[in-house]
Design a protein around this motif. Structure first.
Motif, PDB file in Angstrom:
ATOM      1  N   ARG A 386      27.883  48.636  33.672  1.00 26.36           N
ATOM      2  CA  ARG A 386      28.972  49.724  33.955  1.00 26.36           C
ATOM      3  C   ARG A 386      29.416  49.875  35.265  1.00 26.36           C
ATOM      4  N   HIS A 387      28.488  49.679  36.103  1.00 23.14           N
ATOM      5  CA  HIS A 387      28.699  50.038  37.712  1.00 23.14           C
ATOM      6  C   HIS A 387      29.714  48.988  38.142  1.00 23.14           C
ATOM      7  N   ASN A 388      29.564  47.614  37.709  1.00 21.97           N
ATOM      8  CA  ASN A 388      30.445  46.611  37.781  1.00 21.97           C
ATOM      9  C   ASN A 388      31.775  46.887  37.388  1.00 21.97           C
ATOM     10  N   LEU A 389      31.929  47.158  35.945  1.00 25.30           N
ATOM     11  CA  LEU A 389      33.042  47.479  35.284  1.00 25.30           C
ATOM     12  C   LEU A 389      33.927  48.587  35.839  1.00 25.30           C
ATOM     13  N   THR A 391      33.923  49.521  38.731  1.00 19.66           N
ATOM     14  CA  THR A 391      34.404  49.021  40.193  1.00 19.66           C
ATOM     15  C   THR A 391      35.418  48.062  40.082  1.00 19.66           C
ATOM     16  N   PHE A 392      35.512  47.278  39.056  1.00 17.20           N
ATOM     17  CA  PHE A 392      36.306  46.339  38.617  1.00 17.20           C
ATOM     18  C   PHE A 392      37.579  47.178  38.527  1.00 17.20           C
ATOM     19  N   ALA A 393      37.429  47.996  37.655  1.00 19.83           N
ATOM     20  CA  ALA A 393      38.789  48.895  37.337  1.00 19.83           C
ATOM     21  C   ALA A 393      39.507  49.570  38.638  1.00 19.83           C
ATOM     22  N   GLU A 394      38.669  49.879  39.622  1.00 20.46           N
ATOM     23  CA  GLU A 394      39.219  50.232  40.933  1.00 20.46           C
ATOM     24  C   GLU A 394      40.008  48.976  41.340  1.00 20.46           C
ATOM     25  N   VAL A 395      39.692  47.949  41.321  1.00 23.54           N
ATOM     26  CA  VAL A 395      40.462  46.747  41.760  1.00 23.54           C
ATOM     27  C   VAL A 395      41.572  46.436  41.331  1.00 23.54           C
ATOM     28  N   GLN A 396      41.203  46.141  39.768  1.00 23.47           N
ATOM     29  CA  GLN A 396      42.468  45.585  38.702  1.00 23.47           C
ATOM     30  C   GLN A 396      41.922  45.713  37.569  1.00 23.47           C
ATOM     31  N   PRO A 397      42.293  46.848  36.604  1.00 24.36           N
ATOM     32  CA  PRO A 397      42.000  47.141  35.442  1.00 24.36           C
ATOM     33  C   PRO A 397      42.149  46.100  34.363  1.00 24.36           C
ATOM     34  N   ALA A 398      41.006  45.644  33.623  1.00 26.29           N
ATOM     35  CA  ALA A 398      41.170  44.863  32.571  1.00 26.29           C
ATOM     36  C   ALA A 398      41.867  45.434  31.296  1.00 26.29           C
ATOM     37  N   GLU A 399      42.439  44.408  30.533  1.00 28.65           N
ATOM     38  CA  GLU A 399      43.185  44.889  29.285  1.00 28.65           C
ATOM     39  C   GLU A 399      42.242  44.344  28.183  1.00 28.65           C
ATOM     40  N   HIS A 400      41.517  43.085  28.091  1.00 27.58           N
ATOM     41  CA  HIS A 400      41.018  42.696  27.092  1.00 27.58           C
ATOM     42  C   HIS A 400      39.403  42.357  27.683  1.00 27.58           C
ATOM     43  N   ILE A 401      38.355  42.720  27.079  1.00 33.20           N
ATOM     44  CA  ILE A 401      37.002  42.263  27.584  1.00 33.20           C
ATOM     45  C   ILE A 401      36.291  41.592  26.401  1.00 33.20           C
ATOM     46  N   TYR A 402      35.875  40.378  26.716  1.00 35.79           N
ATOM     47  CA  TYR A 402      35.144  39.597  25.704  1.00 35.79           C
ATOM     48  C   TYR A 402      33.888  39.193  25.897  1.00 35.79           C
ATOM     49  N   ALA A 403      32.782  39.322  25.168  1.00 37.05           N
ATOM     50  CA  ALA A 403      31.723  39.206  25.355  1.00 37.05           C
ATOM     51  C   ALA A 403      31.345  37.759  25.014  1.00 37.05           C
ATOM     52  N   ALA A 421      29.237  51.952  28.984  1.00 34.44           N
ATOM     53  CA  ALA A 421      30.583  51.750  29.762  1.00 34.44           C
ATOM     54  C   ALA A 421      31.601  52.541  29.065  1.00 34.44           C
ATOM     55  N   GLY A 422      31.982  52.459  27.786  1.00 36.90           N
ATOM     56  CA  GLY A 422      32.972  53.177  27.265  1.00 36.90           C
ATOM     57  C   GLY A 422      33.978  52.078  26.975  1.00 36.90           C
ATOM     58  N   VAL A 423      33.597  50.847  26.761  1.00 37.91           N
ATOM     59  CA  VAL A 423      34.464  49.788  26.498  1.00 37.91           C
ATOM     60  C   VAL A 423      34.481  49.194  25.236  1.00 37.91           C
ATOM     61  N   ARG A 424      35.507  48.467  24.854  1.00 37.55           N
ATOM     62  CA  ARG A 424      35.512  47.641  23.753  1.00 37.55           C
ATOM     63  C   ARG A 424      35.286  46.405  23.928  1.00 37.55           C
ATOM     64  N   GLN A 425      34.377  45.744  23.261  1.00 39.09           N
ATOM     65  CA  GLN A 425      34.322  44.209  23.503  1.00 39.09           C
ATOM     66  C   GLN A 425      34.451  43.313  22.378  1.00 39.09           C
TER      67      GLN A 425
END
Length: 495
Positions: A386-389, A391-403, A421-425
């Motif tokens: 989550r800490h990484n995600l 921080t990623f969102a501060e740089v460039q938000p993701a639209e789709h996350i793949y596990a 993290a509150g994300v869909r994978q």
């Protein structure tokens, strides 16, 4: 019928896959090996035993199981752990074990030295990457200072895919994505080596030629054919680092796509339409022209769960052992009955880039079970993700996350990450990862596949959705997680 061979060398095992020209998996094989830890903070592989022998054994096994004619293989793709620093002779004889990627933190002083010599801001501006334990340049400087006899005999410094391609073809070559990890040597704007910087550390002719990942860079030699069972003159692509190949295997290729790799370490790659640099992460050209990537990674992941299984449970090294542990974790409630883990058992990479951070299991009581502790480890990794995600969102938000990766089989782990993290994978049908990606990239290089074909070869199969009921508790835990690290930083950085 034409076939594509993909082989990936991982931290603890190697995998191989044969695809046919329709994208169907014809055969799969796996071989385990060790990650050697000769001293705290060090991590190594034997390039012959772990890399080349692994490639040969897997290739021969795949050919035997599939019963195909080797002449029908249209191309070979290799991927492997990286970035690594392996000193070799011009003929490819290793001079010592390979120094592995960011989990090997021996070059901490050399990072500081090079930052002073080159300027941290100048390095970031030219390479898109800060100097960290992930960087190759400081590892070479360490070699020069601490093993001068090896440094004096060195004629090449290479990583895993480069070493395999040389064994197959006789050529020394690295793809642009892999070259960018040779920080501080790669010039992002010029997309080539920055000669003046390289020669502060080593001769420029120690470095490989640079190509695009899917370029056919050579053909299987007669000697390599005898060793592997492949047909002479089989085309070989440049290949790439395992995480990038893994990302491709689940369809990460367009701006806004982000991969979470549940492997020995957790790793992240997000594709962008333009270059984005940030001192907390790493940047590189992606595998295809006109795309860029920003990357991050933990120093642990599956390696931490392996440590727990090996050192603290008495369970054998088997899939069944992790099924038992997953059942134990599932019996523990979200929050692990109050256990909070800092998963920094090998320092930490992004976004804190602290090689001296230490692991911590906090809140233990005699009432806790093995399942509580194991769930606490998994959730600790989840908080670091989550800490990484965030921080990623501060740089460039993701639209789709793949596990992707072996950890995707652990439902408790992946669900915890979505909840924390509150994300869909999204999860694809095949989660075997980089070996599939390497075979697919070989197919691109041979003209057998187009990029969009990955949607047909590896379609979406499931989606992991956050459980809102767990979010409030995890939000409070995440604040405690970050506070625990900040308040104990000085204590954690004891050597």
């Amino acid at each position: 019928m034409r076939y594509l061979l993909g082989v990936d060398i991982g931290s603890f095992s190697s995998k191989g896959i044969l695809l046919d020209e329709e994208g169907k998996i014809i055969a799969m094989a796996q071989r385990k090996h060790e990650m050697r830890v000769p001293a705290p903070g060090r991590a190594e592989h034997d390039a012959i035993e772990d890399w080349w022998d692994g490639f040969k054994i897997l290739t021969r096994q795949l050919l035997a199981e599939s019963n195909i004619d080797p002449v029908d293989i249209a191309a070979v793709g290799c991927s492997g752990i990286g970035p690594c620093a392996l000193p070799v002779t011009e003929d490819g004889v290793p001079l010592r074990p390979a120094i592995l990627y960011g989990v090997d933190i021996r070059a901490e002083k050399e990072i500081d030295e090079l930052n002073t010599e080159l300027g941290a801001e100048a390095v970031l501006a030219r390479t898109g990457n800060p100097l960290t334990t992930q960087s190759v340049g400081p590892k070479i400087r360490w070699l020069q200072k601490h093993e001068p006899e090896v440094y004096a005999r060195t004629e090449r410094i290479v990583g895993c895919p480069t070493f395999l391609v040389h064994r197959l073809t006789g050529r020394w070559v690295v793809d642009h994505y892999g070259a960018s990890c040779y920080t501080p040597f790669y010039d992002l704007a010029a997309r080539t080596w920055h000669v003046d910087t390289v020669e502060r550390v080593c001769p420029i002719d120690w470095l490989p030629d640079i190509a695009w990942t899917t370029d056919i860079v050579g053909h299987v030699s007669a000697e390599a054919a005898r060793e592997t069972g492949l047909a002479p003159n089989t085309p070989v692509i440049a290949g790439t680092i395992d995480a990038a190949s893994e990302a491709v295997s689940v369809g990460v290729r367009q701006p806004g796509d982000l991969m979470i790799m549940y492997g020995t370490t957790a790793f992240f790659i997000q594709v962008n339409a333009k270059l984005v640099t940030d001192s907390r992460f790493w940047a590189a050209p992606f595998l295809f022209e006109n795309t860029w990537s920003v990357m991050g990674g933990l120093a642990t992941g599956g390696g931490l769960t392996q440590w727990f299984r090996k050192e603290l449970t008495g369970l054998e090294d088997s899939d069944r052992a992790f099924e038992i542990l997953a059942q134990d974790a599932a019996a523990s409630p979200p929050g692990a009955n109050g256990i909070l883990t800092l998963p920094y058992f090998s320092g930490e990479r992004t976004p804190i880039n602290d090689p001296r951070a230490k692991g911590l299991i906090f809140g233990l009581t005699l009432a806790h079970s093995r399942g509580d502790v194991y769930r606490g480890l998994i959730e600790g990794i989840g908080h670091a993700i989550r800490h990484n995600l965030d921080t990623f969102a501060e740089v460039q938000p993701a639209e789709h996350i793949y596990a992707v990766g072996g950890g995707v089989k652990n439902d408790v782990w992946t669900q915890s990450v979505s909840d924390i993290a509150g994300v869909r994978q999204q999860v694809r049908r095949h989660t075997v990862g980089a070996a599939l990606g390497s075979a697919f990239l070989a197919g691109l290089g041979a003209g057998v596949f187009q990029q969009d074909d990955i949607e047909r070869i590896n379609p979406a199969e499931a989606e992991i959705v956050p459980d809102i009921a767990n979010r409030q508790g995890y939000d409070a835990d995440h604040i405690a997680f970050q506070t625990l690290y900040r308040n104990n930083r000085d204590l954690m950085q004891r050597s």
